[in-house]
Design an enzyme around this catalytic site. Structure first.
Site, PDB file in Angstrom:
ATOM      1  N   SER A 299       0.839  -1.178   0.000  1.00  0.00           N
ATOM      2  CA  SER A 299       0.000   0.000   0.000  1.00  0.00           C
ATOM      3  C   SER A 299       0.876   1.230   0.000  1.00  0.00           C
ATOM      4  O   SER A 299       2.004   1.196   0.495  1.00  0.00           O
ATOM      5  CB  SER A 299      -0.881   0.016   1.247  1.00  0.00           C
ATOM      6  OG  SER A 299      -0.047   0.226   2.370  1.00  0.00           O
ATOM      7  N   LYS A 300       0.317   2.295  -0.565  1.00  0.00           N
ATOM      8  CA  LYS A 300       1.169   3.464  -0.728  1.00  0.00           C
ATOM      9  C   LYS A 300       1.481   4.163   0.589  1.00  0.00           C
ATOM     10  O   LYS A 300       2.353   5.008   0.639  1.00  0.00           O
ATOM     11  CB  LYS A 300       0.615   4.419  -1.780  1.00  0.00           C
ATOM     12  CG  LYS A 300      -0.735   4.977  -1.532  1.00  0.00           C
ATOM     13  CD  LYS A 300      -1.101   5.900  -2.689  1.00  0.00           C
ATOM     14  CE  LYS A 300      -2.560   6.250  -2.610  1.00  0.00           C
ATOM     15  NZ  LYS A 300      -3.130   6.687  -3.851  1.00  0.00           N
ATOM     16  N   ARG A 301       0.788   3.769   1.639  1.00  0.00           N
ATOM     17  CA  ARG A 301       1.150   4.339   2.934  1.00  0.00           C
ATOM     18  C   ARG A 301       2.529   3.836   3.370  1.00  0.00           C
ATOM     19  O   ARG A 301       3.241   4.505   4.079  1.00  0.00           O
ATOM     20  CB  ARG A 301       0.110   3.971   3.994  1.00  0.00           C
ATOM     21  CG  ARG A 301      -1.079   4.908   4.014  1.00  0.00           C
ATOM     22  CD  ARG A 301      -2.071   4.561   5.106  1.00  0.00           C
ATOM     23  NE  ARG A 301      -2.639   3.230   4.907  1.00  0.00           N
ATOM     24  CZ  ARG A 301      -2.388   2.188   5.686  1.00  0.00           C
ATOM     25  NH1 ARG A 301      -1.582   2.318   6.717  1.00  0.00           N
ATOM     26  NH2 ARG A 301      -2.946   1.026   5.432  1.00  0.00           N
TER      27      ARG A 301
ATOM     28  N   ASN B 224       4.852   2.041   1.074  1.00  0.00           N
ATOM     29  CA  ASN B 224       5.816   1.957  -0.026  1.00  0.00           C
ATOM     30  C   ASN B 224       5.255   2.714  -1.212  1.00  0.00           C
ATOM     31  O   ASN B 224       4.052   2.691  -1.415  1.00  0.00           O
ATOM     32  CB  ASN B 224       5.959   0.492  -0.476  1.00  0.00           C
ATOM     33  CG  ASN B 224       7.084  -0.212   0.229  1.00  0.00           C
ATOM     34  OD1 ASN B 224       8.148   0.359   0.422  1.00  0.00           O
ATOM     35  ND2 ASN B 224       6.858  -1.453   0.598  1.00  0.00           N
TER      36      ASN B 224
END
Ligand code: GLU
Length: 486
Positions: A254-256, A258
């Site tokens: 998840s962009k939180r 990576n």
């Protein structure tokens, strides 16, 4: 029958590395068939609010950048078009009509308020949220009356109340889901637009998709899709749900935690080849062979491809590994093609660096950097003379006097070189000679010279740096370091 696979991204944000992973698997699966399958691209923009043309374009560009191509898609058309679901509304309406006519779907007039109350009650009773079937109890007259009165409605899927959906997943074997756990899915919204589920099934059928290979988050949708195939009397495709990409802590990527956007990696100076190689390794660890770096990539991934080799454990998106691979792919370039990559990346040479020196600089820098974005900072010291302070020059093994003598000795040695002798080999000899004259080993003073010349103990190779900087500038930097030690 010819194998046909597809990737069906929703254009609702930045192009995700997971989309590239799924696309690559679908591509490799199709192309690994001896008679050559087809891989197509479809845009699933049924979410009218979140879908954008910019996102769609970025997805197409990113997949092209990675070297993937498709034989049918919204950008190139094809015999089963249009390939953008927002342009296929009339097709879905026809099929919804068919489902309604056969009683496989029903109109639902429940208001958002009623649905919210229903969910609230289900939450309180600790039941999973699901539609309770109220509108299924309406008579035909009741439905007609509500429709005539202009009440908005959605169309929902009729789901069996007993038994189970049993299906085969190419990677997971037999999956059994009890019908009573399957919700009466909305197939068409009040505005006449289809939901993902309906559009996905209709399109996969009309586009003659033989294998649906997609992320594991869609497993729970499979029974609804298979039910639709049954209602329509269509042969369902083979289903295969891929493991999701994971963060190193094994949570879903998840962009939180990576960066997940392909654009991020491109902008950060990762090479398309390195990212594809990395995805190829996630698909099959037999691709993880340093000997293969630099060899034609896509054909190798296709050649090695075996669907059953995809490990269900969850491939870890390990950025340090990707970064290492990237450095390797950079080093496999010729200098000329490295220079082209830099230009394509948008790097502009500082005017202070003459054109005649650029290839030399490129050739030494490409052996040291991990990403293209590292290049500009790695050569900054060539243009900007570093500020070197006394504390930078304090080294554990050298007293201040020794450091000063070593620097002086270096200066004296370089002064004996004529301009036409100014090349890295002879410069190297002079530096080494200067150390020997003081009874020191060059490696004990190398760090000192590095800092004096480049401002950093880990810059590009020293003798090349001195050659590129030229006699005047190199001596100036060594003198400055001597000064700093006074
Ligand atoms: N539009 C879906 C997605 O973005 C496609 C799922 C599927 O392949 O069926 O993941």
């Amino acid at each position: 029958m010819k194998v046909r696979t597809r990737v069906a991204p929703s254009p609702t944000g930045d192009p995700h590395v997971g989309t590239a992973y799924v696309a690559l698997v679908n591509y490799a699966f199709a192309k690994s068939h001896p008679d050559g399958g087809e891989f197509i691209l479809r845009i699933e923009d049924t979410d009218q609010v979140r879908s954008t043309r910019e996102s769609e374009q970025a997805i197409l560009d990113s997949l092209h950048w990675l070297g993937l191509s498709w034989s049918e898609g919204p950008d190139i058309g094809g015999p089963h078009g249009p390939y953008r679901q927002s342009e296929r509304t009339a097709i879905y309406q026809r099929y919804v009509g068919e489902l309604l006519a056969h009683g496989h779907a029903f109109k639902c007039f429940c208001t958002p308020e009623r649905l919210e109350e229903m969910r609230e009650a289900q939450r309180a009773a600790k039941e999973p949220p699901h539609y309770d079937g109220l509108c299924l109890t309406y008579t035909q007259e009741e439905v007609a009356r509500r429709e005539a009165a202009g009440e908005p409605f959605v169309v929902r899927l009729r789901v069996p109340t007993e038994g189970a959906c049993v299906f085969e997943d190419a990677l997971r074997g037999t999956i059994t889901v009890e019908w009573k756990t399957v919700d009466m899915q909305v197939l068409m919204k009040a505005d006449g637009f289809p939901t993902y589920h309906l559009a996905n099934v209709v399109d996969d059928h009309l586009m003659e998709i033989t294998h649906v290979i997609r992320g594991e988050e869609w497993i729970s949708s499979a029974p609804k899709h298979l039910l639709l195939y049954r209602y329509f009397g269509w042969e369902p495709p083979q289903l295969c749900h891929l493991p999701l990409l994971r963060n190193p802590d094994r949570t879903k990527l998840s962009k939180r935690k990576n960066p997940t956007s392909i654009l991020y990696y491109r902008e950060r100076g990762y090479l398309a080849d390195a990212l594809m190689d990395f995805l190829g390794i996630l698909i099959d660890s037999r691709n993880d062979d340093p000997q293969l770096i630099g060899s034609p990539l896509l054909s190798r991934i296709v050649e090695h491809f075996v669907l059953g080799n995809i490990a269900l454990g969850g491939p870890v998106f390990d950025i340090p590994k990707l970064t290492w691979l990237n450095g390797q792919w950079i080093r496999h370039r010729t200098v000329a093609s490295f220079m082209e990559l830099l230009a394509a990346f948008g790097f502009v040479w500082p005017a202070a660096i003459p054109a005649s020196q650029r290839e030399h600089i490129g050739s030494i820098a490409m052996s040291r950097i991990e990403t293209l974005a590292d290049f500009a900072p790695s050569i900054d010291f060539l243009v900007n003379r570093p500020e070197v302070a006394r504390r930078d020059l304090e080294l554990p093994k050298l007293t201040e006097d020794e450091a000063r003598s070593a620097l002086r000795s270096g200066i004296d040695a370089l002064l004996t070189l004529e301009d036409d002798q100014w090349d890295q080999a002879q410069i190297g000899e002079k530096f080494k000679g200067a150390a020997v004259a003081l009874d020191m080993k060059f490696k004990d003073v190398a760090r000192l010279f590095y800092i004096a010349i480049t401002g950093s103990p880990t810059a590009l190779p020293l003798f090349d740096d001195v050659e590129i900087l030229g006699k005047h500038e190199s001596l100036r930097r060594l003198e400055n370091a001597v000064e700093a030690l006074h």
